[in-house]
Design an enzyme around this catalytic site. Sequence first.
Site, PDB file in Angstrom:
ATOM      1  N   ASP A  76       0.861  -1.192   0.000  1.00 52.93           N
ATOM      2  CA  ASP A  76       0.000   0.000   0.000  1.00 52.93           C
ATOM      3  C   ASP A  76       0.895   1.238   0.000  1.00 52.93           C
ATOM      4  O   ASP A  76       0.767   2.114   0.854  1.00 52.93           O
ATOM      5  CB  ASP A  76      -0.930  -0.022   1.226  1.00 52.93           C
ATOM      6  CG  ASP A  76      -1.822   1.219   1.289  1.00 52.93           C
ATOM      7  OD1 ASP A  76      -2.040   1.848   0.232  1.00 52.93           O
ATOM      8  OD2 ASP A  76      -2.291   1.555   2.392  1.00 52.93           O
ATOM      9  N   ASN A 118      -2.792   4.097  12.700  1.00 56.13           N
ATOM     10  CA  ASN A 118      -3.982   3.268  12.811  1.00 56.13           C
ATOM     11  C   ASN A 118      -3.703   1.774  12.627  1.00 56.13           C
ATOM     12  O   ASN A 118      -4.319   0.943  13.269  1.00 56.13           O
ATOM     13  CB  ASN A 118      -5.006   3.718  11.760  1.00 56.13           C
ATOM     14  CG  ASN A 118      -6.273   2.911  11.799  1.00 56.13           C
ATOM     15  OD1 ASN A 118      -7.003   2.946  12.789  1.00 56.13           O
ATOM     16  ND2 ASN A 118      -6.522   2.141  10.755  1.00 56.13           N
ATOM     17  N   GLN A 184      -3.644  -4.959   6.276  1.00 56.70           N
ATOM     18  CA  GLN A 184      -3.284  -3.865   7.195  1.00 56.70           C
ATOM     19  C   GLN A 184      -4.132  -3.943   8.468  1.00 56.70           C
ATOM     20  O   GLN A 184      -5.101  -3.185   8.622  1.00 56.70           O
ATOM     21  CB  GLN A 184      -3.519  -2.510   6.528  1.00 56.70           C
ATOM     22  CG  GLN A 184      -2.469  -2.149   5.504  1.00 56.70           C
ATOM     23  CD  GLN A 184      -2.919  -0.970   4.659  1.00 56.70           C
ATOM     24  OE1 GLN A 184      -4.086  -0.860   4.304  1.00 56.70           O
ATOM     25  NE2 GLN A 184      -1.992  -0.100   4.331  1.00 56.70           N
ATOM     26  N   ASP A 216      -1.895   9.945   9.487  1.00 54.16           N
ATOM     27  CA  ASP A 216      -2.630   9.173   8.486  1.00 54.16           C
ATOM     28  C   ASP A 216      -3.875   8.531   9.104  1.00 54.16           C
ATOM     29  O   ASP A 216      -3.812   7.990  10.211  1.00 54.16           O
ATOM     30  CB  ASP A 216      -1.685   8.087   7.942  1.00 54.16           C
ATOM     31  CG  ASP A 216      -2.352   7.205   6.906  1.00 54.16           C
ATOM     32  OD1 ASP A 216      -2.612   7.709   5.817  1.00 54.16           O
ATOM     33  OD2 ASP A 216      -2.613   6.023   7.215  1.00 54.16           O
ATOM     34  N   GLU A 258      -5.164  13.818   8.681  1.00 52.59           N
ATOM     35  CA  GLU A 258      -5.811  13.304   7.472  1.00 52.59           C
ATOM     36  C   GLU A 258      -7.137  12.687   7.901  1.00 52.59           C
ATOM     37  O   GLU A 258      -7.200  11.540   8.322  1.00 52.59           O
ATOM     38  CB  GLU A 258      -4.965  12.243   6.766  1.00 52.59           C
ATOM     39  CG  GLU A 258      -5.548  11.897   5.404  1.00 52.59           C
ATOM     40  CD  GLU A 258      -5.610  10.420   5.051  1.00 52.59           C
ATOM     41  OE1 GLU A 258      -5.874  10.113   3.881  1.00 52.59           O
ATOM     42  OE2 GLU A 258      -5.427   9.559   5.922  1.00 52.59           O
TER      43      GLU A 258
HETATM   44  C1  GLC Z   1      -4.258   7.069   3.739  1.00 55.34           C
HETATM   45  C2  GLC Z   1      -3.251   7.151   2.626  1.00 55.34           C
HETATM   46  C3  GLC Z   1      -3.518   6.086   1.603  1.00 55.34           C
HETATM   47  C4  GLC Z   1      -3.530   4.723   2.286  1.00 55.34           C
HETATM   48  C5  GLC Z   1      -4.475   4.709   3.478  1.00 55.34           C
HETATM   49  C6  GLC Z   1      -4.308   3.471   4.299  1.00 55.34           C
HETATM   50  O1  GLC Z   1      -5.535   7.367   3.301  1.00 55.34           O
HETATM   51  O2  GLC Z   1      -3.272   8.433   2.046  1.00 55.34           O
HETATM   52  O3  GLC Z   1      -2.574   6.106   0.574  1.00 55.34           O
HETATM   53  O4  GLC Z   1      -3.911   3.726   1.380  1.00 55.34           O
HETATM   54  O5  GLC Z   1      -4.219   5.801   4.339  1.00 55.34           O
HETATM   55  O6  GLC Z   1      -3.067   3.462   4.934  1.00 55.34           O
END
Ligand code: GLC
Length: 624
Positions: A76, A118, A184, A216, A258
């Site tokens: 990712d 996360n 993830q 993030d 974010e």
């Molecule tokens: C955020 C990142 C993205 C990623 C996601 C999961 O949104 O910008 O690229 O896939 O997190 O980690």
Amino acid sequence: MNDPRLHPPPIDGPADPTRRWFQHAVFYEVLLRGFYDANNDGVGDLQGLREKLDYLQWLGIDCVWLLPFYPSPQRDGGYDISDFFDVHPDYGTLADLEGLLHDAHQRGIRVVADLVMNHTSDQHPWFIESRSSRTNPKADWYVWNDDDQRWPEARVVFTDVERSNWTWDDRRQQYYWHRFYSHQPDLNYENPEVAETMVDLVRFWLNRGFDGFRLDAVPYLFQRDGTAGEHLPETHSYIRRIRKHLEAEYPGRVLLAEANGWPADVADYFGNGDECQLCFHFPLMPRLFMAVRREQRYPVTEILSQTPEIPDGCQWAIFLRNHDELTLEQVSDEDRDYLFSEYAKDPRMKRHMGIGRRLAPLLDGDRRLAELLYALVLSLPGSPVIYYGDELLMGDNMYLGDRDSVRTPMQWSPDRNGGFSKADFAQLYLPPLMDPVYGFSAVNVEAQQRNPGSFLHWLRGMLVHRRSLPMLGVGSMDVLDCPNPSILAYVRAGEVADLAISPEGRLPGTAPEPTGSPLVVPTWEAWEEGERSVVTPPAGVVAPDLVSLGRRHQTVLCVHNLSRFAQPAELALARWAGQTPVEVLGRVPFPPIGDDPYTVSLGPYGYLWFELVEQAPDPGEGAG
Ligand code: GLC
């Protein structure tokens, strides 16, 4: 190196007594893998970025946002981390990273790191241990459950590739929770050890010298029964905990959230000024694209009217494109269909709930439109974030999978591999663009630097002008009435201090400050303390001594034509009657404002920025 000015400027304390550098900073997002390959192994690296800092300084950005650089299986784009406390060997070493931070700070450039709190990769040793049994020491570091029915209200983010937020693990005979890809797993913040370890992580990277973090996917840290598991009070309280550490131990460092959500929800991440200093304004972005395609200001003014006031000392981060798809999560179904039909004519351009294209191809290569959109992002309330390559109007490759379409190598020159790497073409992490329109022989830094009429020079010039208008970052915002729906006009205003850079403040060999003296900065730069102080250095200047020349009101009028045809703009400016609009780029005075609506004409996708001044300057003092 005995010259004290060549030492890194202090990144907190005296270099910015108010610690608000981020409110007038321009951010530049760097994909390390794709920026510059210094050791010619086909992958961009820390040393490569270090070697290109001169370019970034020349461009005039203030802060690099470094995408994840940690060890990772790269399923990712590096957001799947297998060790939080190290650097991916492809990119270099911790020492290289510290060298990069040192060199950036020497140039007055700050660097924030992407911090993925996360989740981890399923290859992370914590997860390998956690999944090994139900009783191991890390058993509760992730979120496990016997069935996949818990928290049905929580939405699946990547609906096109994941069916559920739960995935079965054969070994442990349980399901684990993940908000993104199934590789993830989400960390369990209810576990105090996890919460504490992530605070240690924050400290670890701040001690290396980072100026802050982009947090993030921050809305998802906690889950709770009966909720969608987003924006929970527990998550906010954890962010406050991190912020407290920053305030106590690392003043001046920032958190950028974010959180892709509605403005009112996202504004909660500012807290009472005690959570994140910055939050991305996600919903604004698709509405800018909507407004220029519909040739109407309404989508933008509507979202601005729904954007709450934010606490003192905070700032929005605004952008046109980033390393992900142009997300359409925060628009209605009808608007999403419209945007897909306008901007993703080929279904292969769709990615997750969005469009996997870069700025220039989205705009069909229309430079006027690109200038207009940048003029908006540079003048709307917020700190602009530029995605690497978009300063060149680089293209994309929709035939590459997932987000790779917008993550191709930076185009430095017309040489082999676009000057990105001397590795064999087959060894490159992704092929550079080679098509006749956006390929590296047509679009590259070297050519655009040599061509004063290039987009790169245009943008660099706009950053210079923006620097002289700090109210574009922090001023009040008044959207003006205008009968023509294609015109988006607003006034940004507030108090500024005029400062002069003392001659010793400039680095030998650097270009003179393009705006010339005096330098203009917002008054919040702690001028109460006396006549002399030091503030955030502008590009090309390191920790300068600045002399105060006094304060004044700055009023900036920005007028934008969202239509592809020329348009008249009748503006309700009676409040400013008697003042003279001086066009910012050429310093040309326009007729003074009277009591009647003020009329200007704009060409297709035209924009005009004016500073409103009390006294008309002599026209002879304009450009030329
Ligand atoms: C955020 C990142 C993205 C990623 C996601 C999961 O949104 O910008 O690229 O896939 O997190 O980690």
